[in-house]
Scaffold this active site. Structure first.
Site, PDB file in Angstrom:
ATOM      1  CG  PHE A 149      -1.818   1.288   1.137  1.00 27.29           C
ATOM      2  CD1 PHE A 149      -3.002   1.283   0.417  1.00 27.29           C
ATOM      3  CD2 PHE A 149      -1.422   2.488   1.729  1.00 27.29           C
ATOM      4  CE1 PHE A 149      -3.782   2.429   0.302  1.00 27.29           C
ATOM      5  CE2 PHE A 149      -2.191   3.638   1.611  1.00 27.29           C
ATOM      6  CZ  PHE A 149      -3.373   3.615   0.907  1.00 27.29           C
ATOM      7  CE  LYS A 199      -0.972   7.182   6.642  1.00 25.78           C
ATOM      8  NZ  LYS A 199      -0.658   6.063   5.781  1.00 25.78           N
ATOM      9  CG  ASP A 222       5.724   4.117   1.715  1.00 28.93           C
ATOM     10  OD1 ASP A 222       5.708   4.894   2.697  1.00 28.93           O
ATOM     11  OD2 ASP A 222       4.743   3.951   0.962  1.00 28.93           O
TER      12      ASP A 222
HETATM   13  C1  PLP Z   1      -0.843   6.156   4.271  1.00 29.09           C
HETATM   14  C2  PLP Z   1       0.254   5.640   3.450  1.00 29.09           C
HETATM   15  C3  PLP Z   1       0.595   6.250   2.220  1.00 29.09           C
HETATM   16  C4  PLP Z   1      -0.235   7.344   1.583  1.00 29.09           C
HETATM   17  O1  PLP Z   1      -0.306   8.485   2.357  1.00 29.09           O
HETATM   18  P1  PLP Z   1      -1.476   9.554   2.046  1.00 29.09           P
HETATM   19  O2  PLP Z   1      -1.115  10.720   2.909  1.00 29.09           O
HETATM   20  O3  PLP Z   1      -2.758   8.891   2.457  1.00 29.09           O
HETATM   21  O4  PLP Z   1      -1.442   9.845   0.604  1.00 29.09           O
HETATM   22  C5  PLP Z   1       1.698   5.772   1.537  1.00 29.09           C
HETATM   23  N1  PLP Z   1       2.420   4.755   2.017  1.00 29.09           N
HETATM   24  C6  PLP Z   1       2.114   4.131   3.183  1.00 29.09           C
HETATM   25  C7  PLP Z   1       2.972   3.015   3.665  1.00 29.09           C
HETATM   26  C8  PLP Z   1       1.011   4.551   3.930  1.00 29.09           C
HETATM   27  O5  PLP Z   1       0.700   3.914   5.059  1.00 29.09           O
END
Ligand code: PLP
Length: 429
Positions: A147, A277, A234
């Site tokens: 994700f 985040k 990520d």
């Molecule tokens: C939440 C998330 C995203 C996307 O972030 P948004 O601010 O919702 O666009 C990307 N990678 C990971 C691992 C996430 O948990």
């Protein structure tokens, strides 16, 4: 009385969203109006422990006074200049964050998905301008059940049909392999000299807190280094103290920043780090990509950007949010509380046949529910937890993620474990 006047205020608010908002989420029925630290309150004044933390954006706790102060002070002075001009907060922030995480440069964006897109663009450009891959041939390796956000390119390489069905045509240039499978990784990279990067979540949060073997990150590092391929981590959900270290790729190191991380045997340094985040403690959309000069220099003026990226509010908020992580020792707290949470729930699971497993790292955890993903058991359990004052949400049907703010005290955590155990004990399918 009509149906409408009989509805409670919470019901009215839910109806408003249903009627006027797109149905792209399915929220748990609870309407929140206030938050402080580990708690949120609904419109009736009922208090809950927040066990989702806005998908780990609120690691520093709701409405942290230091972060809110940074926001309001800057909001009264200067909010946005665009990058057409310099502003007096961005440079200070760029120095701060690169020093904090130990990379030469940062490229500031707003949301996680934008930062992922940014990393992918940098990787491709690096592939053509530094690695020598022929035009339009670069590929990036990704993993099953990943994700990384919701843009067309990102959902193009998702393995989740819910995320990408009927959103084609898809962006090419991605190869997806099994997560936590080093042999598959080695095979994919040796089979294709056009692979330029590997994009990976150190723990797959949305997939249900899918934690790979302890050496998976160091194996990715080894394979990428040998092949001259970029390792892109990520850390949007796992980063910033959530898993008990500053970044999940820091392994077992608990120091908060400016550290000797490379001296730790479990420390792995990715070539690019994607953050979002908790970079703002949940008060503002702030994201970014960190890497060293030889990679970042492929981006020149006009080639990438964002109107809001690097705005002065974001700069001040992110510095305050990272200060809080360091000052309040949130990495250490997440590690300590995570161990307590998992040991209590693992013990409890032996006595309760609703739970088939407990997994996670730091305060990014999940309990696996003994029912099918199609069943409503996990959802019903979350409704019962809500009634008992704790908010969590199922992911993939039968997994409940447990990720409270990292400012929780040990006493509060025990209290939460009591709520969870009581709820599961009394639950009738
Ligand atoms: C939440 C998330 C995203 C996307 O972030 P948004 O601010 O919702 O666009 C990307 N990678 C990971 C691992 C996430 O948990």
């Amino acid at each position: 009385m009509t149906q409408e006047t009989m509805a409670t205020r919470a019901e009215q608010l839910i109806n408003l969203e249903n009627k006027h908002g797109a149905h792209n989420y399915h929220p748990l029925p609870v309407v929140l109006s206030r938050g402080q630290g580990v708690f949120v309150w609904d419109t009736d004044g009922k208090k809950y422990y927040d066990f989702l933390s806005a998908y780990s954006a609120v690691n520093q706790g709701h409405c942290h006074p230091k972060i809110v102060k940074a926001l309001t002070e800057q909001a009264e002075r200067l909010t946005l200049t665009s990058r057409a001009f310099y502003n007096d907060a961005l440079g200070e922030y760029e120095k701060y964050i690169t020093n904090y995480f130990g990379y030469d440069k940062v490229l500031p964006m707003n949301t996680g998905a934008e930062a992922v897109e940014t990393a992918l663009k940098i990787c491709r450009k690096w592939a053509y301008e530094k690695k020598g891959i022929a035009e339009d041939q670069a590929k990036i390796l990704v993993f099953d059940e990943n994700f990384h956000g919701r843009t067309i390119t990102i959902v193009s390489f998702s393995s989740d049909p819910v995320a990408n069905t009927n959103f084609g045509p898809y962006t090419g240039g991605f190869v997806r392999i099994e997560y936590n499978n080093v042999a598959a990784l080695e095979q994919a990279i040796s089979a294709d000299p056009n692979i330029a990067g590997v994009l990976v979540e150190p723990i797959q949060g949305e997939a249900g807190v899918n934690r790979p073997d302890n050496n998976f990150m160091s194996e990715i590092r080894r394979v990428c280094t040998n092949a001259g391929v970029l390792f892109i981590a990520d850390e949007v959900q796992t980063g910033i103290a959530r898993t008990g270290s500053l970044l999940a790729t820091c392994g077992d190191c608990t120091c908060s920043h400016k550290c000797e991380r490379s001296a730790q045997p479990t420390y792995v340094r990715a070539d690019m780090i994607i953050l979002g985040k908790a970079l703002s403690g949940g008060v503002y959309p702030v994201s970014g990509v960190l890497c060293d000069n030889e990679i970042m220099e492929v981006i020149r003026p006009g080639e990438h950007g964002s109107t809001f990226g690097g705005n002065p509010i974001a700069a001040k908020v992110a510095m305050a949010a990272l200060d809080v992580v360091y000052d309040e020792k949130l990495t250490q707290n997440a590690r300590k509380l995570g161990e307590i949470l998992r040991s209590r729930l693992t013990e409890f699971a032996k006595t309760n046949d609703l739970i088939t497993g407990v997994r996670g790292k730091g305060l990014l955890n999940a309990i696996l529910i003994n029912d099918t993903p199609e069943s409503s058991t996990a959802w019903d359990l979350c409704l019962a937890l809500r009634d008992n004052g704790l908010l969590a949400k199922p992911t993939h049907g039968n997994i409940i993620r447990l990720a409270p703010p990292l400012v929780m005290t040990e006493e509060q955590l025990h209290n939460c474990c009591d709520i969870i155990e009581k709820t599961f004990k009394r639950f009738k399918k």
